[in-house]
Design an enzyme around this catalytic site. Structure first.
Site, PDB file in Angstrom:
ATOM      1  N   ASN A   1       0.757  -1.083  -0.044  1.00 11.16           N
ATOM      2  CA  ASN A   1       0.031  -0.015   0.029  1.00 11.16           C
ATOM      3  C   ASN A   1       0.743   1.354   0.047  1.00 11.16           C
ATOM      4  OD1 ASN A   1      -2.677   1.833   0.598  1.00 11.16           O
ATOM      5  ND2 ASN A   1      -1.458   2.108   2.593  1.00 11.16           N
TER       6      ASN A   1
ATOM      7  N   SER B   1      -3.718   2.723  -8.756  1.00  3.56           N
ATOM      8  CA  SER B   1      -4.594   4.106  -8.965  1.00  3.56           C
ATOM      9  C   SER B   1      -5.034   3.969 -10.520  1.00  3.56           C
ATOM     10  CB  SER B   1      -3.663   5.445  -9.014  1.00  3.56           C
ATOM     11  OG  SER B   1      -4.009   6.522  -9.493  1.00  3.56           O
TER      12      SER B   1
ATOM     13  N   TYR C   1       3.940   9.991 -12.282  1.00  6.03           N
ATOM     14  CA  TYR C   1       3.325   9.216 -11.391  1.00  6.03           C
ATOM     15  C   TYR C   1       2.588   8.121 -12.085  1.00  6.03           C
ATOM     16  CZ  TYR C   1      -0.545   7.762  -8.105  1.00  6.03           C
ATOM     17  OH  TYR C   1      -1.286   7.235  -7.201  1.00  6.03           O
TER      18      TYR C   1
ATOM     19  N   ALA D   1       3.397   6.715 -14.935  1.00  8.68           N
ATOM     20  CA  ALA D   1       4.309   5.595 -15.271  1.00  8.68           C
ATOM     21  C   ALA D   1       4.697   4.555 -14.212  1.00  8.68           C
ATOM     22  CB  ALA D   1       5.781   6.226 -15.840  1.00  8.68           C
ATOM     23  N   SER D   2       4.898   4.842 -12.865  1.00  8.42           N
ATOM     24  CA  SER D   2       5.193   4.075 -11.860  1.00  8.42           C
ATOM     25  C   SER D   2       3.877   3.361 -11.476  1.00  8.42           C
ATOM     26  CB  SER D   2       5.649   5.229 -10.610  1.00  8.42           C
ATOM     27  OG  SER D   2       4.202   5.621  -9.831  1.00  8.42           O
ATOM     28  N   LYS D   3       2.729   3.788 -11.764  1.00  9.48           N
ATOM     29  CA  LYS D   3       1.638   2.837 -11.390  1.00  9.48           C
ATOM     30  C   LYS D   3       1.326   1.959 -12.756  1.00  9.48           C
ATOM     31  CE  LYS D   3       0.466   4.335  -7.449  1.00  9.48           C
ATOM     32  NZ  LYS D   3       0.628   3.512  -6.315  1.00  9.48           N
TER      33      LYS D   3
END
Length: 186
Positions: free
Chosen positions: A92, A143, A156, A158-160
């Site tokens: 998380n 997300s 952001y 790209a990370s998700k």
């Protein structure tokens, strides 16, 4: 996604289940840790905020405070060793980063990927032997940015996107090895 939420917030008892929740000092992580503990699970709650974790552990005897920074390998190892056998791993912990494409700072992007992608990957790798033995579940908190990017959200997102690819690959790998893989992302 609804199925993964049901694992954690259903009214059924989960006595004897061992749960690791990262980012547990506030918000969704704190709520998940309390919900699992109230249903009988032993919860190993991790976050950088030691005071908030101690308060959380004080709210329920089934919660074990495991302060640490999941971007540090030694803290990840200590968390999984402390938890021992893991039935449910909830990755998380995470954060956002918002900037126009031309303004994305490479150091910030690296830090974002360390927390949002590398930490869940390593925690899952470390817990995988017990998760496989116990037919456990991995939850990757993600997300809508993991499926669609908007202005100033490229880094952001790209990370998700990366985070969401991990359980897809893990499921395929476990299936090819003849193992049942239960991974979820929310």
């Amino acid at each position: 996604p609804a199925e993964a939420a049901e694992v954690v917030v259903s009214p059924r008892r989960v006595s004897g289940v061992r749960v690791v929740v990262t980012g547990a000092s506030s918000g969704i992580g704190r709520s998940l840790a309390l919900a699992c503990a109230r249903r009988g699970a032993t919860v190993f709650a991790s976050a950088r905020g030691e005071a908030a974790l101690r308060e959380l552990a004080g709210d329920h005897a089934g919660i074990v405070a495991c302060p640490g920074d999941v971007t540090r390998e030694e803290d990840r190892v200590r968390l999984i060793e402390t938890a021992g056998d893991v039935d449910l791993l909830v990755n998380n912990a995470g954060r956002g980063y918002y900037a126009a494409f031309r303004d994305i700072d490479a150091r910030e992007l690296d830090a974002l990927f360390q927390l949002n992608v590398i930490a869940p990957l390593r925690l899952t790798q470390l817990a995988l032997p017990s998760l496989e033995r116990r037919r456990g579940t991995v939850v990757m908190m993600s997300s809508v940015a993991g499926v669609a990017a908007s202005p100033k959200m490229g880094a952001y997102a790209a990370s998700k996107f990366g985070l969401q690819a991990l359980p897809i690959g893990l499921r395929a790998q476990l299936a090819s090895e003849g193992l049942l893989g239960r991974t979820r992302y929310i």
